[in-house]
Design an enzyme around this catalytic site. Structure first.
Site, PDB file in Angstrom:
ATOM      1  N   HIS A 148      -6.417 -20.989   9.416  1.00  0.00           N
ATOM      2  CA  HIS A 148      -6.380 -21.791   8.184  1.00  0.00           C
ATOM      3  C   HIS A 148      -7.253 -23.012   8.449  1.00  0.00           C
ATOM      4  O   HIS A 148      -7.303 -23.503   9.582  1.00  0.00           O
ATOM      5  CB  HIS A 148      -4.985 -22.330   7.875  1.00  0.00           C
ATOM      6  CG  HIS A 148      -3.914 -21.302   7.692  1.00  0.00           C
ATOM      7  ND1 HIS A 148      -3.250 -20.737   8.741  1.00  0.00           N
ATOM      8  CD2 HIS A 148      -3.357 -20.782   6.579  1.00  0.00           C
ATOM      9  CE1 HIS A 148      -2.336 -19.884   8.288  1.00  0.00           C
ATOM     10  NE2 HIS A 148      -2.383 -19.896   6.966  1.00  0.00           N
ATOM     11  N   ASP A 168      -5.451 -25.624  10.387  1.00  0.00           N
ATOM     12  CA  ASP A 168      -5.087 -25.330  11.781  1.00  0.00           C
ATOM     13  C   ASP A 168      -6.121 -25.949  12.708  1.00  0.00           C
ATOM     14  O   ASP A 168      -5.838 -26.219  13.872  1.00  0.00           O
ATOM     15  CB  ASP A 168      -5.133 -23.829  12.107  1.00  0.00           C
ATOM     16  CG  ASP A 168      -4.228 -22.985  11.243  1.00  0.00           C
ATOM     17  OD1 ASP A 168      -3.252 -23.528  10.715  1.00  0.00           O
ATOM     18  OD2 ASP A 168      -4.523 -21.779  11.115  1.00  0.00           O
ATOM     19  N   GLU A 175       1.505  -7.489   6.016  1.00  0.00           N
ATOM     20  CA  GLU A 175       2.249  -8.038   7.165  1.00  0.00           C
ATOM     21  C   GLU A 175       3.596  -7.320   7.271  1.00  0.00           C
ATOM     22  O   GLU A 175       4.352  -7.233   6.298  1.00  0.00           O
ATOM     23  CB  GLU A 175       2.451  -9.545   6.986  1.00  0.00           C
ATOM     24  CG  GLU A 175       3.293 -10.148   8.102  1.00  0.00           C
ATOM     25  CD  GLU A 175       3.187 -11.658   8.186  1.00  0.00           C
ATOM     26  OE1 GLU A 175       2.108 -12.225   7.890  1.00  0.00           O
ATOM     27  OE2 GLU A 175       4.191 -12.289   8.564  1.00  0.00           O
ATOM     28  N   HIS A 191       6.660  -9.223   6.101  1.00  0.00           N
ATOM     29  CA  HIS A 191       6.686  -9.452   4.649  1.00  0.00           C
ATOM     30  C   HIS A 191       7.157  -8.196   3.919  1.00  0.00           C
ATOM     31  O   HIS A 191       7.889  -8.273   2.933  1.00  0.00           O
ATOM     32  CB  HIS A 191       5.298  -9.855   4.139  1.00  0.00           C
ATOM     33  CG  HIS A 191       4.815 -11.166   4.676  1.00  0.00           C
ATOM     34  ND1 HIS A 191       3.602 -11.716   4.303  1.00  0.00           N
ATOM     35  CD2 HIS A 191       5.370 -12.050   5.538  1.00  0.00           C
ATOM     36  CE1 HIS A 191       3.442 -12.873   4.931  1.00  0.00           C
ATOM     37  NE2 HIS A 191       4.494 -13.089   5.683  1.00  0.00           N
ATOM     38  N   ASP A 207      -1.328  -7.947   9.321  1.00  0.00           N
ATOM     39  CA  ASP A 207      -0.725  -9.009  10.119  1.00  0.00           C
ATOM     40  C   ASP A 207       0.374  -8.359  10.936  1.00  0.00           C
ATOM     41  O   ASP A 207       1.430  -7.964  10.408  1.00  0.00           O
ATOM     42  CB  ASP A 207      -0.174 -10.144   9.236  1.00  0.00           C
ATOM     43  CG  ASP A 207      -1.219 -11.231   9.011  1.00  0.00           C
ATOM     44  OD1 ASP A 207      -2.408 -10.968   9.279  1.00  0.00           O
ATOM     45  OD2 ASP A 207      -0.851 -12.340   8.570  1.00  0.00           O
ATOM     46  N   ASP A 216      11.464 -14.739   7.643  1.00  0.00           N
ATOM     47  CA  ASP A 216      10.226 -14.280   8.253  1.00  0.00           C
ATOM     48  C   ASP A 216      10.212 -14.752   9.709  1.00  0.00           C
ATOM     49  O   ASP A 216       9.763 -15.858   9.993  1.00  0.00           O
ATOM     50  CB  ASP A 216       9.089 -14.939   7.442  1.00  0.00           C
ATOM     51  CG  ASP A 216       7.748 -14.330   7.690  1.00  0.00           C
ATOM     52  OD1 ASP A 216       7.687 -13.257   8.311  1.00  0.00           O
ATOM     53  OD2 ASP A 216       6.748 -14.929   7.253  1.00  0.00           O
ATOM     54  N   ASP A 276       8.583 -13.509  12.270  1.00  0.00           N
ATOM     55  CA  ASP A 276       7.248 -13.419  12.894  1.00  0.00           C
ATOM     56  C   ASP A 276       7.312 -13.132  14.393  1.00  0.00           C
ATOM     57  O   ASP A 276       6.702 -13.837  15.207  1.00  0.00           O
ATOM     58  CB  ASP A 276       6.466 -14.734  12.674  1.00  0.00           C
ATOM     59  CG  ASP A 276       5.935 -14.865  11.259  1.00  0.00           C
ATOM     60  OD1 ASP A 276       5.877 -13.855  10.539  1.00  0.00           O
ATOM     61  OD2 ASP A 276       5.552 -15.993  10.876  1.00  0.00           O
ATOM     62  N   ASP A 299       0.161 -12.344  13.657  1.00  0.00           N
ATOM     63  CA  ASP A 299       0.808 -13.460  12.960  1.00  0.00           C
ATOM     64  C   ASP A 299       2.220 -13.537  13.539  1.00  0.00           C
ATOM     65  O   ASP A 299       3.203 -13.189  12.889  1.00  0.00           O
ATOM     66  CB  ASP A 299       0.815 -13.192  11.452  1.00  0.00           C
ATOM     67  CG  ASP A 299       1.157 -14.440  10.669  1.00  0.00           C
ATOM     68  OD1 ASP A 299       1.565 -15.435  11.294  1.00  0.00           O
ATOM     69  OD2 ASP A 299       1.021 -14.426   9.429  1.00  0.00           O
TER      70      ASP A 299
HETATM   71  C1  XUL Z   1       3.120 -16.749   6.194  1.00  0.00           C
HETATM   72  C2  XUL Z   1       1.928 -16.007   6.613  1.00  0.00           C
HETATM   73  C3  XUL Z   1       0.662 -16.775   6.679  1.00  0.00           C
HETATM   74  C4  XUL Z   1      -0.535 -15.986   6.294  1.00  0.00           C
HETATM   75  C5  XUL Z   1      -1.800 -16.791   6.190  1.00  0.00           C
HETATM   76  O1  XUL Z   1       4.258 -15.973   6.063  1.00  0.00           O
HETATM   77  O2  XUL Z   1       2.015 -14.844   6.918  1.00  0.00           O
HETATM   78  O3  XUL Z   1       0.531 -17.301   7.954  1.00  0.00           O
HETATM   79  O4  XUL Z   1      -0.766 -14.933   7.182  1.00  0.00           O
HETATM   80  O5  XUL Z   1      -1.682 -17.874   5.347  1.00  0.00           O
HETATM   81 CO    CO Z   2       0.680 -13.489   7.703  1.00  0.00          CO
END
Ligand code: XUL
Ligand code: CO
Length: 440
Positions: free
Chosen positions: A101, A104, A268, A271, A296, A307, A309, A339
């Site tokens: 991003h 970042d 992702e 998600h 992701d 989430d 991750d 991610d």
């Molecule tokens: C948030 C997410 C983000 C995106 C990019 O849940 O997955 O980090 O991958 O904005």
């Molecule tokens: Co993501």
């Protein structure tokens, strides 16, 4: 420049019997699987935000991971130290791509001109490192969800000024993505959604999001961006309801607004499961619509409703993911962006490196096992035979559109008692998967 990970050597493949935690057990970058080296199936990417920025904080307190990399936080010296650390880590792991991003990379300044100047400076530095190492950019994006100005969203905001601010960030993030040779540009609609319909005009907001995406495509193409735009669906979190709920919803959206030539999905795992689907489901929906863009790679925790991750370790899920990816013929401009973050109690830099090792090994296993499932052929054969009644006779007429409802009804009247469809054989097929995964 001093090493950030002095105790971490270059990570090599040592095989599953190795007891060395800093080695790959399954990932062999150059091993050819179904005609391609493993590394080209994946294009593994480092996520700048989790890996180089986040200290592991949660809602209840700050994290314990030190990401200062020897510099004062919120300075350009720190931004550069993160670049040094990131490139050192990618080189040691053999991770050839990164995702970022805008925010970042540098601390956000009081005005956008100064933020952009900082972004120019850091991207010059990154370019030098990229040239020296051969590491590439998978995709870029703009953080339009952290700053309180985006409380009501970016493209979906009620404020035209905030909307323009988002436009400025996207424009710069696209400039950076092109400058760094990124293959993709992501829209993750973190706050593009609503908390209550009592104050929200959904149609108005969706039209504005689509317009912002259209302007991004037009600008991106005008500066020579040839890659893919990606939508990354997520049903909720941080908003109660997010517009890009899942792949099916996001695909319908890009089609409705004529964005489907330029957009694909960035799916992702965590998600998809938040949306009540499996990872495989959203991959399949994307692939069958020609929109499997990128991945992701992470994993959620089915006992937790958010989430998380996590670095992926579920080999079943990775296998079924790779099964979809192989069947789709791979991804043109996509890759596997981790991610993912180490758990809060795993707060050392070595833990992060070992998270990447875990993720890369899990997906390497997934690739090998998915290739074995395809080679085994029993799943494919079963699906093929399951629909055999559509190959001849009345079934074939349904498929080639040569029969109408009256003809089907007349045919049904000749059948007598209602026909049964044939067993779905789920249990047998699951045992085939187990046999291929664990049968040696
Ligand atoms: C948030 C997410 C983000 C995106 C990019 O849940 O997955 O980090 O991958 O904005
Ligand atoms: Co993501």
């Amino acid at each position: 420049m001093s090493e950030q990970f002095p105790n971490i050597p270059k990570i090599a493949y040592e095989g599953p019997q190795s007891a060395n935690p800093n080695s790959f057990k399954f990932y062999q970058a150059d091993k050819v699987v179904m005609g391609k080296p493993m590394k080209d199936h994946f294009r593994f990417a480092l996520s700048w935000w989790h890996t180089l920025c986040s200290g592991g904080q949660d809602m209840f307190g700050p994290g314990g991971a030190d990401k200062s990399f020897g510099a004062e936080p919120d300075t350009m010296a720190h931004a550069k130290a993160k670049v040094d650390a990131g490139f050192e880590m990618m080189t040691k792991l053999g991770v050839e791509y990164f995702c970022f991003h805008d925010l970042d990379l540098v601390p956000e300044a009081a005005d956008i001109q100064e933020t952009n100047r900082r972004l120019d400076e850091i991207s010059d530095y990154m370019l030098e490192k990229m040239k020296a190492t051969g590491i590439k950019c998978l995709w870029g994006t703009a953080n339009m969800f952290s700053n309180p100005r985006f409380a009501n969203g970016a493209g979906s905001t009620n404020s035209a000024d905030v909307y323009c601010f988002a436009a400025a960030q996207i424009k710069k993030a696209l400039d950076l993505t092109v400058k760094l040779g990124g293959l993709g540009y992501v829209f993750w609609g973190g706050r593009e959604g609503y908390e209550t319909l009592l104050n929200t005009d959904v149609k108005f907001e969706q039209e504005n999001i689509a317009r912002l995406m259209r302007m991004a495509v037009d600008y991106g193409r005008s500066i020579g961006f040839k890659g893919d735009f990606f939508i990354e669906p997520k049903p909720k979190e941080p908003m109660k309801h997010q517009y890009d709920f899942d792949a099916a919803t996001a695909i319908a959206f890009v089609r409705q607004y004529g964005l489907d030539k330029d957009f694909k999905m960035n799916i992702e795992a965590n998600h998809a499961t938040l949306a009540g689907h499996t990872f495989q489901h959203d991959l399949r929906i994307s692939a069958m619509n020609g929109m499997l863009g990128s991945i992701d790679a992470n994993q959620g925790d089915l006992l937790l409703g958010w989430d998380t991750d996590e670095f992926p370790y579920d080999v079943y899920e990775a296998t079924l993911c790779m099964y979809e990816v192989l069947k789709a013929g791979g991804m043109t401009n996509g890759g596997f962006n981790f991610d993912a973050k180490a758990r809060r109690p795993s707060y050392t830099l070595e833990d992060i490196v070992q998270g990447y090792i875990l993720g890369m090994d899990t997906f390497a296993l997934g690739l090998l096992k998915a290739a074995a499932l395809i080679e085994d052929g029993r799943l494919d054969q079963f699906v093929e035979e399951r629909y055999a009644s559509f190959k001849t006779g009345i079934g074939a007429k349904i498929r080639d559109h040569s029969a109408d409802l009256k003809e089907l009804a007349a045919y049904a009247e000749t059948l007598g008692a209602p026909a049964r469809p044939g067993s779905g054989k789920q249990e047998y097929l699951e045992s085939v998967v187990n046999a291929v995964l664990f049968g040696g």
